[in-house]
Design an enzyme around this catalytic site. Structure first.
Site, short mmCIF file in Angstrom:
data_model
loop_
_atom_site.label_atom_id
_atom_site.label_comp_id
_atom_site.label_asym_id
_atom_site.label_seq_id
_atom_site.Cartn_x
_atom_site.Cartn_y
_atom_site.Cartn_z
N ASP A 90 0.83 -1.21 0.00
CA ASP A 90 0.00 0.00 0.00
C ASP A 90 0.86 1.25 0.00
O ASP A 90 0.62 2.21 -0.73
CB ASP A 90 -0.93 0.01 1.23
CG ASP A 90 -2.05 -1.02 1.10
OD1 ASP A 90 -2.31 -1.50 -0.02
OD2 ASP A 90 -2.67 -1.35 2.13
N HIS A 150 -4.50 18.68 4.32
CA HIS A 150 -4.68 18.47 5.76
C HIS A 150 -3.44 17.81 6.36
O HIS A 150 -3.22 16.62 6.15
CB HIS A 150 -5.94 17.62 5.99
CG HIS A 150 -6.26 17.37 7.42
ND1 HIS A 150 -6.87 16.21 7.86
CD2 HIS A 150 -6.05 18.11 8.53
CE1 HIS A 150 -7.01 16.26 9.16
NE2 HIS A 150 -6.53 17.40 9.60
P1 NAI Z 1 -3.14 28.42 15.87
O1 NAI Z 1 -4.15 29.14 16.65
O2 NAI Z 1 -1.97 27.85 16.53
O3 NAI Z 1 -2.60 29.37 14.70
C1 NAI Z 1 -3.38 30.18 13.89
C2 NAI Z 1 -2.51 31.35 13.45
O4 NAI Z 1 -3.20 32.08 12.45
C3 NAI Z 1 -2.18 32.34 14.58
O5 NAI Z 1 -0.80 32.53 14.64
C4 NAI Z 1 -2.89 33.60 14.13
O6 NAI Z 1 -2.23 34.78 14.54
C5 NAI Z 1 -2.88 33.44 12.64
N1 NAI Z 1 -3.82 34.30 11.97
C6 NAI Z 1 -5.05 34.70 12.35
N2 NAI Z 1 -5.58 35.56 11.45
C7 NAI Z 1 -4.67 35.70 10.48
C8 NAI Z 1 -4.62 36.46 9.29
N3 NAI Z 1 -5.63 37.26 8.94
N4 NAI Z 1 -3.52 36.36 8.52
C9 NAI Z 1 -2.50 35.60 8.88
N5 NAI Z 1 -2.49 34.86 10.01
C10 NAI Z 1 -3.55 34.92 10.80
O7 NAI Z 1 -3.96 27.31 15.07
P2 NAI Z 1 -3.46 25.92 14.49
O8 NAI Z 1 -3.64 24.87 15.49
O9 NAI Z 1 -2.15 26.11 13.85
O10 NAI Z 1 -4.54 25.64 13.36
C11 NAI Z 1 -4.56 26.34 12.14
C12 NAI Z 1 -5.46 25.62 11.15
O11 NAI Z 1 -5.01 24.29 10.99
C13 NAI Z 1 -6.91 25.53 11.55
O12 NAI Z 1 -7.71 25.63 10.41
C14 NAI Z 1 -7.00 24.14 12.14
O13 NAI Z 1 -8.30 23.62 12.07
C15 NAI Z 1 -6.07 23.38 11.25
N6 NAI Z 1 -5.49 22.15 11.79
C16 NAI Z 1 -5.09 22.07 13.08
C17 NAI Z 1 -4.55 20.90 13.58
C18 NAI Z 1 -4.08 20.84 14.99
O14 NAI Z 1 -3.73 19.72 15.44
N7 NAI Z 1 -4.01 21.93 15.72
C19 NAI Z 1 -4.39 19.72 12.72
C20 NAI Z 1 -4.77 19.93 11.36
C21 NAI Z 1 -5.32 21.09 10.94
#
Ligand code: NAI
Length: 722
Positions: free
Chosen positions: A300, A456
């Site tokens: 796989d 993702h």
């Molecule tokens: P986080 O809260 O650590 O980071 C988000 C970042 O985006 C922050 O640094 C924030 O300042 C920035 N941000 C907000 N508005 C912005 C803008 N207008 N322009 C540029 N940057 C901006 O969140 P995290 O955990 O990194 O998650 C991010 C994305 O990834 C989400 O959509 C989440 O659902 C997805 N995700 C998260 C996983 C996890 O395990 N935490 C796994 C897979 C996907």
């Protein structure tokens, strides 16, 4: 019969170079031809021995030797055990003839020597490896649920000693680059050029006309002692106990049998040790776990890494400049992976400070790598120099890839794409790392939905190999092909799924956790639930995992899914775990990040114990559930959700299901993945269907086997379609 796969070439010094070159295959493997040709080559070597000073063994293929024949291996049934035993005995006898020929034999390892490949080399007196790019040396059998049955256990124990050979080589299954193999003592020399490889090998033959294997020398003793050495014997009881602890009692027979073969074999002479090894090999090779693991981790994985789901007719794409939107936990990790793969990275956040923090994450990983000798300062500086942290969208000028990782809000995502689009190359791939929002909906918010695709990643991005690529309704084939190329370029393993809430991975892992939480309400002891998960082979037990993920996440997903189902005119059916999750959130016990969840945590955030209140709140630990039922409810919940993903067209290949489940969401590796779990269940697919019906009767309709599965079972097919 065509020519011998061991091409014979004698030079003026009487050195015979044997170049392995199976004319019917792209790599040399231990197939039937190998045995026959090695036997006739040995006959000739023995016949012409007087005119031969020594032998150099090498290969005309890119790899030195690819190993055992895995196509045959996955087909063995229990009834084949004797046949397999005899076959390995046959090969062992031939390799023994080679090492006792009475002439020096050198392996000139021109490329990868894995499994059977290294076993052949171990039967030669001296091993020189070419430091070829990507070349790997090792005995990865344990990772396929097997043991090295071609003399690998016997010789590694004799070469490196029982403790070192077992712990560092046989049980780890590591594939080492030539220099690391040298350090581990598996090869004797590493050279830089193919010419040097052969000339060094010949020189060694000339310098060592009387070479014998260490174990054939008089007075030889296994380095470090054996069970009959008092000091060693005192440590021996700790071996199985440590192993069980390491494996958390998961049903993986290979490590135990490797240990048995090594320990028992160290007590007897090499031929008897070989018989012991063959006996355990046959047991593993004819068992279900090796079939499961070989299918997943060899076939796989190979299909996926070759881009099996890539639409045909599109040129190979290479990304050069990526803009990562959001420098939080995920964005920082994504930036690191992209920079490591050589891409120019613009890491954009709302402020320079946030963006700098995101880059600092890469710096931290790289500093660690340098301090551990895994990288050099020069390389680390190069990687860091490729990351530009910024708050300015115009820095994205000309980027051919966006990976968005801002907060999980559709409006915010729409806004950041609108802001960045004018700066991008006209055909840039627009990727979103959303973990829950349907891709089709997000794509509607941008101007070029055909270029939009879900990328993702999994946390932590630098360690997790999987990338789940999600096709939205409008994602073009060209974009999908590019996305797969990009995944491979940044050294991730891509699976391809169609859009669905939670895609494939989040959807399926949710059912595992829900099932475990529901058991609390049925009176199961929380510690039994955790143990059931661990002993089923899950890397993290379910309640612990739920605390890590935060309890508001399933609540949110449930709410969104409910809205979707009701909007489509369907009836929403809840899960028995819903009330427990809701109550936990109400109590403020949202998981590790809130300092309390199913577990208690101390001030430093360290998990201390399961929350004793679970019993009073939910009636947990009032009775008990059969252990096997607890385990199978977790495994079946995920397997049945997977079947639904196939039925709904979310999943397209068995390989994606298997690899996605093991590498993305910790489905137990011994099963060979969530789809192979169904096919490999005792009694095959009909056995699985039967058991699902029993679970449905006892625990609820959610376990009723879907019609598609019943239909296949009745037709005598497997899920894989065989
Ligand atoms: P986080 O809260 O650590 O980071 C988000 C970042 O985006 C922050 O640094 C924030 O300042 C920035 N941000 C907000 N508005 C912005 C803008 N207008 N322009 C540029 N940057 C901006 O969140 P995290 O955990 O990194 O998650 C991010 C994305 O990834 C989400 O959509 C989440 O659902 C997805 N995700 C998260 C996983 C996890 O395990 N935490 C796994 C897979 C996907």
């Amino acid at each position: 019969m065509s020519e011998n796969m061991f091409r014979w070439e004698a030079d003026g010094d009487g050195i015979v170079t044997l170049t392995m070159d199976d004319p019917d295959a792209s790599a040399n493997t231990m197939n039937q031809r190998f045995g026959e040709d090695l036997a006739s080559t040995l006959d000739r070597l023995e016949r012409e021995k007087d005119s031969i000073t020594g032998v150099v063994l090498t290969s005309a293929k890119k790899t030195f030797f690819a190993g055992g024949n895995l196509d045959d291996l996955v087909k063995y049934t229990k009834a084949d055990a004797q046949k397999v035993f005899d076959q390995t005995q046959g090969i062992k006898a031939l390799l023994r003839r080679l090492e006792t020929l009475g002439r020096p034999v050198v392996s000139a390892i021109n490329g990868a020597a894995l499994g059977g490949g290294l076993e052949i080399a171990l039967a030669t007196h001296h091993r020189i490896a070419l430091d070829a790019k990507g070349s790997k040396i090792g005995l990865p059998e344990v990772t396929l649920g097997l043991l090295p049955g071609g003399g690998g256990v016997v010789r590694v124990v004799r070469l490196l000693g029982l403790a070192d050979g077992l712990m560092n080589v046989l049980l780890q299954g590591q594939q080492r680059a030539p220099k690391a193999a040298l350090e581990a003592g598996l090869v004797h020399e590493v050279v830089d050029s193919p010419d040097e490889l052969i000339s060094r090998a010949k020189q060694w033959v000339k310098d060592n006309p009387e070479a014998v294997q260490p174990w054939d020398e008089k007075g030889y003793k296994i380095p470090g002692g054996t069970p009959s050495t008092p000091k060693f014997a005192a440590n021996l009881p700790a071996f199985p106990a440590n192993l069980r602890k390491q494996l958390k009692n998961a049903p993986m027979p290979a490590p135990y049998l490797i240990m048995d073969a090594a320990v028992e074999g160290s007590q007897v002479d090499i031929d008897n040790a070989g018989k012991i090894e063959s006996r355990y090999f046959a047991e593993l090779a004819c068992g279900q776990v090796s079939t499961n693991m070989t299918r997943a981790f060899f076939f796989d994985l190979q299909a996926i890494n070759k881009g099996a789901s890539r639409p045909e007719g599109y040129e190979k794409h290479t990304a050069r400049k990526v803009v990562v939107l959001g420098a939080g936990m995920m964005g920082a990790g994504i930036a690191y992976s992209c920079a490591m793969a050589g891409l120019e990275v613009v890491l954009k956040d709302v402020s320079q400070e946030n963006a700098d923090k995101g880059k600092a994450y890469s710096q931290k990983i790289l500093e660690k790598a340098v301090s551990r000798g895994k990288s050099t300062q020069e390389k680390a500086d190069e990687v860091l120099a490729r990351i530009t942290p910024t708050a300015d969208a115009s820095a994205a000028q000309g980027a051919d890839l966006v990976i968005e990782a801002v907060f999980e809000s559709p409006d915010l995502k729409k806004q950041v794409f609108a802001e960045i689009l004018p700066h991008l190359a006209p055909d840039a791939v627009l990727g979103s790392n959303t973990s829950t929002l349907p891709i089709t909906g997000l794509a509607e918010g941008v101007d070029r939905p055909e270029d939009f695709v879900g990328l993702h990643f999994f946390s932590p991005v630098d360690k997790m190999p999987l990338l789940e690529i999600i096709k939205g309704e409008k994602t073009s084939d060209a974009t999908l092909a590019k996305a797969i190329d990009i995944a491979l370029q940044i050294k991730k393993t891509p699976i391809v799924v169609s859009d669905s809430r939670g895609f494939f991975t989040s959807r399926v892992i949710g059912t595992f956790i829900n099932e475990a939480v529901a058991m609390l309400g049925e009176g199961a002891a929380p510690s039994s639930i955790e143990q059931a998960g661990s002993q089923a082979g899950y890397p993290a037990p379910p309640l612990q995992l739920m605390d890590e993920l935060t309890l508001t996440l399933p609540q949110h997903i449930r709410e969104e899914t409910r809205k979707g189902v009701e909007a489509a005119g369907g009836t929403w059916v809840g899960h028995p775990s819903d009330a427990i999750v809701d109550r936990m959130v109400e109590l403020g016990r949202k998981g590790r990040s809130s300092g309390a969840g199913f577990y208690e945590y101390d001030e430093s955030g360290k998990r201390t114990r399961l929350w004793p209140g679970l019993s009073e709140e939910f009636g947990a630990a009032q009775g008990d559930l059969p252990f096997e039922d607890m385990q199978e409810r977790m495994l079946f919940a995920e397997a049945l959700e997977t079947v639904k993903c196939f039925d709904e067209g979310v999943l397209h290949t068995i390989a994606d299901a298997n690899i996605g489940s093991i590498m993305g969401i910790g489905f137990p590796a011994w099963t060979g993945g969530v789809a192979q779990y169904i096919d490999g269940y005792p009694g095959g697919l009909p056995g699985f269907v039967e058991r699902a019906r029993i679970l449905a009767k006892a625990y609820g309709d959610r376990f009723a086997p879907p019609a598609s599965l019943v239909d296949k079972a009745e037709k005598g097919q497997s899920l894989r379609g065989e």
